[in-house]
Enzyme design. Structure first.
Site, short mmCIF file in Angstrom:
data_model
loop_
_atom_site.label_atom_id
_atom_site.label_comp_id
_atom_site.label_asym_id
_atom_site.label_seq_id
_atom_site.Cartn_x
_atom_site.Cartn_y
_atom_site.Cartn_z
N CYS A 179 3.19 -28.64 30.70
CA CYS A 179 3.36 -29.95 30.07
C CYS A 179 3.84 -30.91 31.17
CB CYS A 179 4.41 -29.87 28.97
SG CYS A 179 6.02 -29.39 29.59
N HIS A 236 14.72 -28.92 30.86
CA HIS A 236 15.41 -28.71 29.57
C HIS A 236 16.62 -29.62 29.37
CE1 HIS A 236 13.15 -25.14 28.99
NE2 HIS A 236 13.74 -24.43 29.90
N CYS A 265 13.47 -33.76 31.56
CA CYS A 265 12.26 -34.41 31.03
C CYS A 265 12.65 -35.70 30.30
CB CYS A 265 11.57 -33.45 30.08
SG CYS A 265 10.20 -34.20 29.20
N GLU A 300 18.07 -26.20 26.36
CA GLU A 300 17.91 -27.55 25.79
C GLU A 300 18.91 -27.78 24.66
OE1 GLU A 300 13.88 -28.84 24.64
OE2 GLU A 300 14.84 -29.90 22.98
N THR A 358 12.74 -29.62 21.16
CA THR A 358 11.39 -30.20 21.34
C THR A 358 10.26 -29.19 21.21
OG1 THR A 358 11.63 -29.90 23.73
CG2 THR A 358 12.17 -32.07 22.85
N ASN A 399 8.12 -21.72 23.61
CA ASN A 399 6.83 -22.36 23.36
C ASN A 399 5.70 -21.32 23.43
OD1 ASN A 399 4.51 -23.61 25.46
ND2 ASN A 399 4.80 -24.71 23.55
S1 SF4 Z 1 9.90 -32.22 25.98
FE1 SF4 Z 1 9.70 -30.15 26.76
S2 SF4 Z 1 7.60 -29.56 26.20
FE2 SF4 Z 1 7.71 -31.79 26.00
S3 SF4 Z 1 6.99 -32.58 27.96
FE3 SF4 Z 1 9.22 -32.42 28.09
S4 SF4 Z 1 9.61 -30.40 28.98
FE4 SF4 Z 1 7.50 -30.41 28.24
#
Ligand code: SF4
Length: 297
Positions: free
Chosen positions: A12, A74, A96, A130, A166, A232
């Site tokens: 991702c 995370h 992220c 996370e 997420t 995931n």
């Molecule tokens: S929230 Fe998690 S799954 Fe979504 S893009 Fe960010 S790291 Fe990837």
């Protein structure tokens, strides 16, 4: 046998971004600490470790004062940043942006709910990095739930906000939310209740579920490539398995068994949002060797 790799499987954007940041740092200084696995994929971690990345666990942080540490996609609770600062460490923050926005929302709602005597419910895996990062954002009364049975210890006669980790399944999140609503309606004795539901499953993951199901249905057998620690990965594997019972889980090409390929004309190779493309290609090559097939890039 024809072998096809799922175009949409693989990292991702949050993981791509974290790995890019690590590789940039490694090109500059040849070494970098990473707090926990940068991605839930052992093969990719080993590739980066060969370039100088050193994965450390939380209790080891104190022994690396003054060094540079990458915080992975995370996210982390504020206490990790404070600890790094106390130790004079430089932080490469690869949280992220989607997780960062979620952390901010939990912090903001946590402050409001704390003042009102309310609570936060997080649908996620207890102990997942996370989730720990989210729990650390607030001192409001908060609970991590995985199943409806986990709701038993919660008092529902107060304002509640629901969030999801997420990478969790949006469908399961909805069933948790409706169980919360039901219990609140019972506790308040009315239809309208002070419940706020935040849509925090990541689109990169929730869209993947439907797409990967279609991919699995279009093949005689599916090789699902993922690290065992990836939540995931487990979710997407279950989705493939539900659609195609000839779905096989593997973390590296060496785990492949020849009987998985028997009678297969169209073989699909796919994986989680933490599975590198090069690993799916290695699995496809191994399947081609075993079955003397060819695969489409
Ligand atoms: S929230 Fe998690 S799954 Fe979504 S893009 Fe960010 S790291 Fe990837």
């Amino acid at each position: 046998m024809k072998i096809e790799i799922d175009e949409k499987s693989g990292f991702c954007f949050g993981v791509v971004r974290a790995i890019d940041m690590a590789e940039r740092e490694l090109s500059k200084r040849g070494q970098l600490l990473c707090l926990g696995d940068i991605v839930h994929n052992g093969e990719e971690v080993m590739r980066l470790e060969r370039r100088g990345l050193q994965t450390i666990q939380y209790p080891e942080l104190d022994s690396h004062a003054g060094r540079t540490v990458l915080l992975r996609a995370h996210g982390e609770p504020p206490s990790t940043y404070e600890q790094a600062q106390r130790l004079g460490m430089s932080v490469v923050d690869a949280t992220c942006p989607v997780v960062l926005a979620l952390q901010r929302k939990v912090k903001e709602r946590g402050a409001a709910l704390r003042a009102e005597g309310g609570a936060i419910i997080i649908f996620g895996k207890n102990g997942h990095a996370e989730v720990l990062g989210l729990l650390g954002q607030t001192e409001c009364d908060r609970y991590v739930v995985m199943t409806i049975a986990d709701l038993e210890s919660i008092a529902f006669n107060r304002p509640i906000d629901c969030f999801s980790q997420t990478t969790m399944s949006p469908t399961q999140y909805l069933s948790i939310v409706s169980a919360v609503r039901e219990r609140m309606q019972r506790a308040f004795g009315r239809e309208e209740v002070p419940l706020q539901v935040h849509a925090t499953t990541c689109a990169q993951v929730s869209n993947r579920k439907q797409e990967i199901g279609m991919f699995a249905a279009a093949h005689d057998a599916v090789l699902f490539v993922s690290g065992v620690k990836s939540s995931n990965g487990r979710m997407l594997y279950q989705e493939c398995l539900g659609v195609n019972p000839r779905t096989f889980f593997l973390s590296s090409p060496d785990e492949m068994r020849i009987e998985w390929l028997q009678g297969v004309e169209r073989l699909g190779v796919c994986g989680a949002t933490s599975t590198p493309r090069w690993l799916m290609e290695a699995v496809a090559r191994r399947a081609a060797e075993l079955a003397e097939g060819s695969y489409e890039r």
